[in-house]
Design an enzyme around this catalytic site. Structure first.
Site, PDB file in Angstrom:
ATOM      1  N   GLU A   1      -2.205  -9.004   3.300  1.00  0.00           N
ATOM      2  CA  GLU A   1      -2.524  -9.503   4.655  1.00  0.00           C
ATOM      3  C   GLU A   1      -4.017  -9.469   4.938  1.00  0.00           C
ATOM      4  O   GLU A   1      -4.473 -10.000   5.946  1.00  0.00           O
ATOM      5  CB  GLU A   1      -1.726  -8.703   5.699  1.00  0.00           C
TER       6      GLU A   1
ATOM      7  N   CYS B   1       0.824  -1.203   0.000  1.00  0.00           N
ATOM      8  CA  CYS B   1       0.000   0.000   0.000  1.00  0.00           C
ATOM      9  C   CYS B   1       0.863   1.261   0.000  1.00  0.00           C
ATOM     10  O   CYS B   1       1.515   1.545  -0.994  1.00  0.00           O
ATOM     11  CB  CYS B   1      -0.993  -0.031   1.167  1.00  0.00           C
TER      12      CYS B   1
ATOM     13  N   HIS C   1      -3.644  -4.993  -0.180  1.00  0.00           N
ATOM     14  CA  HIS C   1      -3.238  -5.530   1.123  1.00  0.00           C
ATOM     15  C   HIS C   1      -3.249  -7.054   1.111  1.00  0.00           C
ATOM     16  O   HIS C   1      -4.295  -7.662   1.351  1.00  0.00           O
ATOM     17  CB  HIS C   1      -4.187  -5.025   2.210  1.00  0.00           C
TER      18      HIS C   1
END
Lengths: 252, 203
Positions: B185, B79, B183
């Site tokens: 994650e 990001c 993202h």
């Protein structure tokens, strides 16, 4: 192209999922962590936790819960319920929430939106609006879980919260909620057209067509449902396959 | 051992959680001196470009990171960890980025059709010439939250693109430096595969 999101909502009281569940493979159907994992396997795009625990001390358990869920599922999480001051926002974000949903506190003290958005960014501030149709052909904003009417017009309020920094609106029709007769499409579309941030439609889903209507005619960016998913009427996968077959972009 | 850059920009818990779930050996890096013994640097990032650069500057990270990347040591940005690789951003005029890649990060143009920030799941299309990102994840959905983007270019470091009103650069890769706008994650199984891939390619 951005996919439309399907968001299951878990109502949490005293660290347990409130609504009954019907996942056959869950050992403990009231365990929020197991439910979150089940929804992840079904392909939920996001999770929303709504804390309906009454007392303040017990709210700490939701902070703890968010931390635990974050170790097990890897998707965006929104936490709402009982957020009163900017410090509550910080606690939830630190615990692992990606977004915090503010409802009554935003009406009582709108500056909380400005403050939290300036500090943590618009993208993590969701304002939840509970709206009910009024006799003037518009919608009135309600607080306290839809029990207390305010003076606010829902469309004006939506514009105001976005001006103050809300990055998303979770819009619940109190008329449709629980009916299974479909989302309030007119309300959803009116708000979606009035603001430049994503709108999540909530309240009233009963059939697969209802999801599609909210996303097409209603112009919602995401749809939220609770009991339909909890009771296993549809899996998230089934909803997404239906939407895909209708030509709606979803993540499968 | 992966080092997760902790420079005070938000909660790094989800990246840590993802590494733990994947059994990726990882530790937090609180200062550049802690980079010794780390074989790859993972740089999450959120918030504004200027805040991010100010934090890096205040904590003495700017030069060590530039040197790390110029020495072709493994780096993975997420990001804002992608955006600060560039020279600057329309978000924060006058704030200088790490500038290991040329160009200015731009704001999504206002439009009636597109909501800004882009928030949700979108597809990333790997560039035909890129060799780093796993082919199995071509055009898969990942989770994005951002208002600024890297404009299209035919430069060699473009590794992936995403379409949100316009097509833009959402993944970069040159040598051992890689970064994505989305993202991983927060992108369930496909996202975790990317983090796993990074850890496997550095050790």
């Amino acid at each position: 192209m951005l996919a439309k999101r399907i968001i299951p909502c878990l109502d949490i009281r005293n660290n347990r999922v409130v609504k009954g569940v019907n996942f056959v493979d869950l050992i403990d159907a009231g365990d929020p962590i197991q439910q979150a994992k089940a929804y992840e396997l079904q392909g939920a795009d996001e999770l929303t936790f709504l804390d309906i625990t009454a007392s303040h001390e017990r709210r700490e358990t939701v902070v703890d819960l968010v931390g635990k869920v974050g170790k097990e599922v890897f998707m965006p999480m929104t936490v709402g319920g009982g957020i009163r001051v900017a410090a509550d926002v910080r606690r939830m974000l630190n615990a692992g929430a990606d977004k915090v949903s503010i409802n009554t506190a935003a009406i009582l003290n709108p500056e909380i939106i400005d403050e939290a958005a300036a500090f943590y960014g618009c993208q993590c501030i969701v304002v939840a609006i509970d709206a009910r149709r009024n006799q003037k052909g518009g919608w009135t904003v309600y607080t306290h879980g839809g029990r207390e009417p305010t003076e606010l017009d829902a469309i004006d309020w939506a514009k105001e919260v976005v001006n103050r920094g809300a990055g998303e609106i979770l819009l619940t029709s109190m008329d449709a909620d629980g009916t299974k007769d479909g989302y309030d499409i007119e309300l959803t579309r009116t708000v979606a057209e009035a603001v430049g941030v994503p709108v999540i439609a909530s309240g009233g889903a009963g059939t697969l067509e209802h999801f599609a209507e909210a996303l097409t005619e209603g112009k919602a960016d995401a749809v939220l449902a609770a009991s339909l998913f909890h009771f296993g009427t549809f899996t998230i996968r089934e909803v997404k396959e239906y939407l895909r077959d209708q030509g709606i972009e979803v993540r499968i | 051992m992966i080092g997760i850059l902790d420079y005070g920009m938000g909660n790094l818990g989800s990246v840590q959680n993802a590494c733990a779930a994947l059994d990726i050996p990882a530790r937090m890096l609180n200062a550049p001196s802690e980079m010794d013994g780390v074989s790859g640097v993972l740089m999450p990032g959120q918030g504004a470009f200027r805040d991010c650069m100010n934090h890096l500057q205040d904590q003495g990270w700017v030069e060590p990171l530039r040197e790390w990347i110029k020495a072709d040591k493994p780096f993975f940005g997420i990001c804002m960890g992608l955006q600060v690789l560039f020279e600057d951003s329309e978000e924060s005029p006058g704030s200088e980025g790490l500038a290991v890649l040329p160009g200015t990060v731009k704001k999504f143009p206002p439009s009636d059709e597109l909501k800004v920030p882009q928030m949700g799941w979108n597809r990333c299309k790997w560039d035909a010439k890129q060799t780093y990102f796993p082919a199995a994840l071509h055009e898969r959905h990942f989770y994005y939250v951002h208002s600024y983007y890297v404009p299209m270019t035919d430069a060699d470091w473009v590794a992936g693109t995403t379409t949100y009103g316009l097509e833009y650069v959402s993944a970069v890769s040159f040598g051992n430096c890689h970064a994505v706008q989305f993202h991983p994650e927060k992108s369930q199984a496909d996202g975790l595969k990317l983090l796993k891939h990074f850890s496997e390619t550095v050790s």
